[in-house]
Enzyme design. Sequence first.
Site, PDB file in Angstrom:
ATOM      1  N   HIS A  38       0.700  -1.331  -0.103  1.00 26.02           N
ATOM      2  CA  HIS A  38       0.223  -0.041  -0.143  1.00 26.02           C
ATOM      3  C   HIS A  38       0.872   1.219   0.189  1.00 26.02           C
ATOM      4  CE1 HIS A  38       1.035   0.513   4.184  1.00 26.02           C
ATOM      5  NE2 HIS A  38       0.498   1.427   4.406  1.00 26.02           N
TER       6      HIS A  38
HETATM    7  N1  UDP Z   1      -4.313  -4.173   8.558  1.00 26.47           N
HETATM    8  C1  UDP Z   1      -5.772  -4.630   8.714  1.00 26.47           C
HETATM    9  N2  UDP Z   1      -6.182  -5.134   7.446  1.00 26.47           N
HETATM   10  C2  UDP Z   1      -5.791  -5.053   6.355  1.00 26.47           C
HETATM   11  C3  UDP Z   1      -4.512  -4.462   6.336  1.00 26.47           C
HETATM   12  C4  UDP Z   1      -3.668  -4.202   7.416  1.00 26.47           C
HETATM   13  O1  UDP Z   1      -6.351  -4.767   9.826  1.00 26.47           O
HETATM   14  O2  UDP Z   1      -6.420  -5.494   5.445  1.00 26.47           O
HETATM   15  C5  UDP Z   1      -3.764  -3.650   9.803  1.00 26.47           C
HETATM   16  C6  UDP Z   1      -2.481  -4.215  10.107  1.00 26.47           C
HETATM   17  O3  UDP Z   1      -2.569  -5.475  10.900  1.00 26.47           O
HETATM   18  C7  UDP Z   1      -1.663  -3.093  10.840  1.00 26.47           C
HETATM   19  C8  UDP Z   1      -2.148  -1.860  10.315  1.00 26.47           C
HETATM   20  O4  UDP Z   1      -3.364  -2.458   9.622  1.00 26.47           O
HETATM   21  O5  UDP Z   1      -2.154  -3.354  12.231  1.00 26.47           O
HETATM   22  C9  UDP Z   1      -1.079  -1.337   9.380  1.00 26.47           C
HETATM   23  O6  UDP Z   1      -1.709  -0.446   8.528  1.00 26.47           O
HETATM   24  P1  UDP Z   1      -1.175  -0.171   7.113  1.00 26.47           P
HETATM   25  O7  UDP Z   1      -0.349  -1.074   6.510  1.00 26.47           O
HETATM   26  O8  UDP Z   1      -2.371   0.641   6.593  1.00 26.47           O
HETATM   27  O9  UDP Z   1      -0.284   1.175   7.614  1.00 26.47           O
HETATM   28  P2  UDP Z   1       1.406   1.518   8.105  1.00 26.47           P
HETATM   29  O10 UDP Z   1       1.539   0.361   9.276  1.00 26.47           O
HETATM   30  O11 UDP Z   1       2.128   0.857   6.818  1.00 26.47           O
HETATM   31  O12 UDP Z   1       1.388   2.911   8.736  1.00 26.47           O
END
Ligand code: UDP
Length: 356
Positions: A207
């Site tokens: 993403h």
């Molecule tokens: N997550 C979720 N469902 C999904 C994808 C991610 O619940 O389909 C959760 C994941 O387990 C983590 C959080 O969302 O706790 C991470 O979000 P993302 O990857 O969007 O953002 P980042 O951590 O890179 O800022």
Amino acid sequence: MLKILTVIGARPQFIKAAVLSRIIKNRSDISEVLLHTGQHYDEKMSDIFFTEMDIPTPKYNLNINGLGHGAMTGQMLQGIEEVLLKEKPDYLLVYGDTNSTIAGALAAKKIHIKVAHVEAGLRSFNMRMPEEINRILTDRISDKLFAPTSTAIENLKREGYDNIGAEVILSGDVMQDAALYYASFSEERSSIVADQKLNKFILATIHRQENTDDPIRLKNIVEAINQINEKIPVVLPLHPRTTGVIQKMGLKLNCIVIPPVGYFDMIELLKKCSLVVTDSGGLQKEAYFFDKNCVTMRDETEWVELVKAGANVLAGADTQKIVAGVEQMLNKKSTFDASLYGGGKAGETIVNSLLK
Ligand code: UDP
């Protein structure tokens, strides 16, 4: 009673906010007003977390989304300032590194409301990432900086934070609090592994803007996922941004592509998978919390201790490196140290520090 106003807007922030909201709900010396900027707005990216994780409905929803960085941040700044003037909290609290984070911090600081930043001190040292800009600027105007790791503390020290009058606290990581708490009953709340008839599988997510907005990087990643999927099924809950770009570019994913999942489903996928392949920040750590190795599709990571521990390799967006990384990590026996991120006590540490 101490009053905090918490600004959230994106998926990982809902998960982090759930931790503090649950603690605050049971105390009489602190209250919280939630403001949702609206950055993530659809069912799968927002509402599902509020329902599943029992997060109170935000008192304010600014409904700001689908805009470029300037318009989005500007509108948030204006909207958050209005709410702050009305609510007059003792602290504004923000999480992570999104446009909602910097907008909240800036709005509060300009009108002399103290700022608390959870996930302070993280650095990728890549100034082309919008997240890096947001987190550096938010840290600089925060009064309390809650650092999740000792690496984050060292980063802040190097930048002179010992001498600017801000308080730096090693809090541990609220993501671990969330993972531990919700994992204790995720099995009752999720049937995804049975529904998808999964046995041995790899869990993947894509993403991050540096990958989705770069056609070459995205094409290489899709190619890598397809190659890996020929050997072991890959389950990919796909972010709407990535779905859109993949469709526009006419790329084809051959793996099991599903819509974004709720947190209980995500935890069950993490518990049962053989390996995680991701460009997410949160997922790199969650892999570790659930004793899984991770191949990270980025050139750098803020979570360097995972790489040092040997449980995470950086493969960039290079097809061969990603495929080789998976081969290397799939059956590797790593050691997973539960204390690396504070052991699940970050929420209590943060609330106690705010009350001091
Ligand atoms: N997550 C979720 N469902 C999904 C994808 C991610 O619940 O389909 C959760 C994941 O387990 C983590 C959080 O969302 O706790 C991470 O979000 P993302 O990857 O969007 O953002 P980042 O951590 O890179 O800022």
